[in-house]
Design a protein around this motif. Structure first.
Motif, PDB file in Angstrom:
ATOM      1  N   ILE A 151      40.049  56.560  36.608  1.00  0.00           N
ATOM      2  CA  ILE A 151      39.409  55.713  37.549  1.00  0.00           C
ATOM      3  C   ILE A 151      40.379  54.511  37.813  1.00  0.00           C
ATOM      4  O   ILE A 151      40.980  53.836  36.926  1.00  0.00           O
ATOM      5  CB  ILE A 151      38.082  55.255  37.123  1.00  0.00           C
ATOM      6  CG1 ILE A 151      36.998  56.525  37.020  1.00  0.00           C
ATOM      7  CG2 ILE A 151      37.425  54.287  37.742  1.00  0.00           C
ATOM      8  CD1 ILE A 151      35.798  56.424  36.418  1.00  0.00           C
ATOM      9  N   ARG A 152      40.520  54.254  39.203  1.00  0.00           N
ATOM     10  CA  ARG A 152      41.177  53.019  39.326  1.00  0.00           C
ATOM     11  C   ARG A 152      40.550  51.874  39.687  1.00  0.00           C
ATOM     12  O   ARG A 152      39.330  51.632  40.364  1.00  0.00           O
ATOM     13  CB  ARG A 152      42.075  53.360  40.989  1.00  0.00           C
ATOM     14  CG  ARG A 152      42.805  54.696  40.922  1.00  0.00           C
ATOM     15  CD  ARG A 152      43.250  55.050  42.425  1.00  0.00           C
ATOM     16  NE  ARG A 152      41.940  55.843  42.894  1.00  0.00           N
ATOM     17  CZ  ARG A 152      41.904  56.297  44.111  1.00  0.00           C
ATOM     18  NH1 ARG A 152      43.095  55.946  45.024  1.00  0.00           N
ATOM     19  NH2 ARG A 152      41.055  56.972  44.828  1.00  0.00           N
ATOM     20  N   THR A 153      40.953  50.654  38.920  1.00  0.00           N
ATOM     21  CA  THR A 153      40.510  49.417  38.912  1.00  0.00           C
ATOM     22  C   THR A 153      41.441  48.248  39.298  1.00  0.00           C
ATOM     23  O   THR A 153      42.981  48.592  38.906  1.00  0.00           O
ATOM     24  CB  THR A 153      39.765  49.311  37.663  1.00  0.00           C
ATOM     25  OG1 THR A 153      40.885  49.169  36.606  1.00  0.00           O
ATOM     26  CG2 THR A 153      39.058  50.195  37.182  1.00  0.00           C
ATOM     27  N   GLY A 154      41.138  47.440  39.596  1.00  0.00           N
ATOM     28  CA  GLY A 154      41.846  45.897  39.786  1.00  0.00           C
ATOM     29  C   GLY A 154      41.207  44.785  40.060  1.00  0.00           C
ATOM     30  O   GLY A 154      40.089  44.755  40.283  1.00  0.00           O
ATOM     31  N   ILE A 155      41.530  43.839  39.188  1.00  0.00           N
ATOM     32  CA  ILE A 155      40.930  42.435  39.192  1.00  0.00           C
ATOM     33  C   ILE A 155      41.973  41.478  39.616  1.00  0.00           C
ATOM     34  O   ILE A 155      43.228  41.263  39.425  1.00  0.00           O
ATOM     35  CB  ILE A 155      40.436  42.307  37.978  1.00  0.00           C
ATOM     36  CG1 ILE A 155      39.423  40.989  37.771  1.00  0.00           C
ATOM     37  CG2 ILE A 155      41.381  41.971  36.811  1.00  0.00           C
ATOM     38  CD1 ILE A 155      38.777  40.650  36.548  1.00  0.00           C
ATOM     39  N   SER A 156      41.375  40.443  40.615  1.00  0.00           N
ATOM     40  CA  SER A 156      42.351  39.370  40.717  1.00  0.00           C
ATOM     41  C   SER A 156      41.425  37.965  40.860  1.00  0.00           C
ATOM     42  O   SER A 156      40.087  38.058  41.164  1.00  0.00           O
ATOM     43  CB  SER A 156      42.901  39.664  42.054  1.00  0.00           C
ATOM     44  OG  SER A 156      41.991  39.596  43.233  1.00  0.00           O
ATOM     45  N   VAL A 157      41.961  36.908  40.640  1.00  0.00           N
ATOM     46  CA  VAL A 157      41.506  35.686  40.828  1.00  0.00           C
ATOM     47  C   VAL A 157      41.633  35.041  42.368  1.00  0.00           C
ATOM     48  O   VAL A 157      42.636  35.273  42.805  1.00  0.00           O
ATOM     49  CB  VAL A 157      42.019  34.561  39.751  1.00  0.00           C
ATOM     50  CG1 VAL A 157      41.416  33.211  39.905  1.00  0.00           C
ATOM     51  CG2 VAL A 157      41.945  35.294  38.384  1.00  0.00           C
ATOM     52  N   GLU A 158      40.470  34.575  42.851  1.00  0.00           N
ATOM     53  CA  GLU A 158      40.499  34.280  44.275  1.00  0.00           C
ATOM     54  C   GLU A 158      39.961  32.759  44.414  1.00  0.00           C
ATOM     55  O   GLU A 158      39.028  32.286  43.435  1.00  0.00           O
ATOM     56  CB  GLU A 158      39.483  35.182  45.032  1.00  0.00           C
ATOM     57  CG  GLU A 158      39.897  36.449  45.127  1.00  0.00           C
ATOM     58  CD  GLU A 158      41.221  36.774  45.948  1.00  0.00           C
ATOM     59  OE1 GLU A 158      41.304  35.992  46.813  1.00  0.00           O
ATOM     60  OE2 GLU A 158      41.773  37.813  45.588  1.00  0.00           O
ATOM     61  N   ASP A 159      40.552  31.803  45.178  1.00  0.00           N
ATOM     62  CA  ASP A 159      40.133  30.402  45.274  1.00  0.00           C
ATOM     63  C   ASP A 159      38.708  30.420  46.199  1.00  0.00           C
ATOM     64  O   ASP A 159      38.348  29.331  45.629  1.00  0.00           O
ATOM     65  CB  ASP A 159      41.239  29.724  46.081  1.00  0.00           C
ATOM     66  CG  ASP A 159      42.893  29.840  45.451  1.00  0.00           C
ATOM     67  OD1 ASP A 159      42.464  29.679  44.036  1.00  0.00           O
ATOM     68  OD2 ASP A 159      43.726  29.570  45.882  1.00  0.00           O
ATOM     69  N   ASP A 160      38.573  31.090  47.048  1.00  0.00           N
ATOM     70  CA  ASP A 160      37.318  30.986  47.832  1.00  0.00           C
ATOM     71  C   ASP A 160      36.849  32.212  48.122  1.00  0.00           C
ATOM     72  O   ASP A 160      37.383  33.236  48.833  1.00  0.00           O
ATOM     73  CB  ASP A 160      37.555  30.313  49.047  1.00  0.00           C
ATOM     74  CG  ASP A 160      36.498  29.682  49.811  1.00  0.00           C
ATOM     75  OD1 ASP A 160      35.189  29.436  48.820  1.00  0.00           O
ATOM     76  OD2 ASP A 160      36.315  29.457  51.081  1.00  0.00           O
ATOM     77  N   LEU A 161      35.655  32.572  47.621  1.00  0.00           N
ATOM     78  CA  LEU A 161      34.979  34.071  47.884  1.00  0.00           C
ATOM     79  C   LEU A 161      33.609  33.490  48.658  1.00  0.00           C
ATOM     80  O   LEU A 161      33.064  32.481  48.483  1.00  0.00           O
ATOM     81  CB  LEU A 161      34.573  34.809  46.504  1.00  0.00           C
ATOM     82  CG  LEU A 161      35.606  35.194  45.869  1.00  0.00           C
ATOM     83  CD1 LEU A 161      35.398  35.822  44.731  1.00  0.00           C
ATOM     84  CD2 LEU A 161      36.518  36.009  46.677  1.00  0.00           C
TER      85      LEU A 161
END
Length: 278
Positions: free
Chosen positions: A246-256
């Motif tokens: 299962i493909r996963t990815g996580i990233s930190v964003e400045d403005d969601l």
């Protein structure tokens, strides 16, 4: 010697001789066998051609009726589909109107910042801020799903397919890690949201979603990402990636930016009223 002589002189049985004589007489008095066989074949072909001709004629006669019924059925389907689309549009408009009135009521009833906070926590108002973006997708080959063993029989059969319970754990893990607002594929989650399965689809509040699943969570970006990945639910997601592809990815964003929930309907809970003092 007389017996041997009799056998030599009469090698064929009398019955065979009699049958051969009858056959010869029948051939001499009637049609040859080959001609009779050909006549039988010709008669069979004529009957077959007659059956095919009659069937084609009946089909030609019935074709206009069938075409008319088919056209009427298609027209009816188109009309019902159009009516269903109109009703769905009306439902969406009413849902937006109800949501707008609920948000307006929250602004006036909560009293300033407290009302805004209630709206944010209930999902009744749109929010934006820093946070994390988490993507979850099926394995490239969902029929194989990696080298691990199948994950049981509940949910989906394919080992490499994301299940509803996987998304439940992801969302609960984000809430527990400090998320203040969460959405999946643009659909805002509230305290009343339900993530369920229907066949091969995952439903969020009875609305089907398709992979890849993009989860947005507003909160302390770096801290939220670290706490989630170190939590039991984050490790569970990592195990799905390692064992089932299962493909996963996580990233930190400045403005969601997360939209408001379509509507927040409370059926049981009642606000607590304080008794006045005289």
């Amino acid at each position: 010697m007389s017996l041997i002589t009799n056998v030599m002189d009469h090698s064929l049985d009398d019955g065979y001789a009699e049958a051969a004589a009858r056959k010869k007489a029948a051939d001499a008095g009637g049609l040859p066998r080959t001609l009779r066989a050909r006549l039988g074949l010709a008669l069979g072909l004529v009957l077959a051609a007659l059956v095919v001709t009659v069937g084609a004629a009946q089909a030609r006669v019935a074709a206009p009726v069938v075409a008319k019924e088919r056209g009427e059925l298609i027209d009816r389907i188109d009309q019902e589909t159009e009516a269903a689309d109109d009703l769905e549009d009306d439902v969406d408009k009413l849902r937006e109107e109800v949501g707008a009135r609920q948000r307006e009521a929250l602004r006036h009833s909560g009293g300033g910042d407290r009302g805004e906070l209630v709206g944010i926590l209930s999902g009744a108002v749109a929010v934006h801020g820093p946070g994390v973006r988490l993507s979850v997708n099926d394995a490239k080959d969902v029929s194989a799903g990696g080298d691990g063993e199948p994950r049981g029989t509940s949910g989906f059969a394919d080992t490499g397919r994301v299940r509803d319970r996987d998304m439940q754990r992801v969302v609960n893990g984000l809430w527990a890690s400090g998320a203040e607002a969460v959405s999946i594929n643009g659909q805002r989650l509230t305290a009343l949201s339900a993530i369920r399965a229907a066949g091969d689809a995952i439903l969020v509040d009875n609305r089907p979603l398709v992979p890849p699943y993009t989860v947005l969570a507003v909160g302390d970006g770096q801290g939220l990402s670290r706490r989630f990945q170190d939590s039991a639910d984050g490790l569970y997601l990592h195990a799905l990636q390692e064992n089932y592809g299962i493909r996963t990815g996580i990233s930190v964003e400045d403005d969601l930016r997360l939209p408001a929930a379509p509507s927040v309907t409370v059926r049981i809970a009642q606000p607590k009223t304080e008794k006045g003092t005289s």
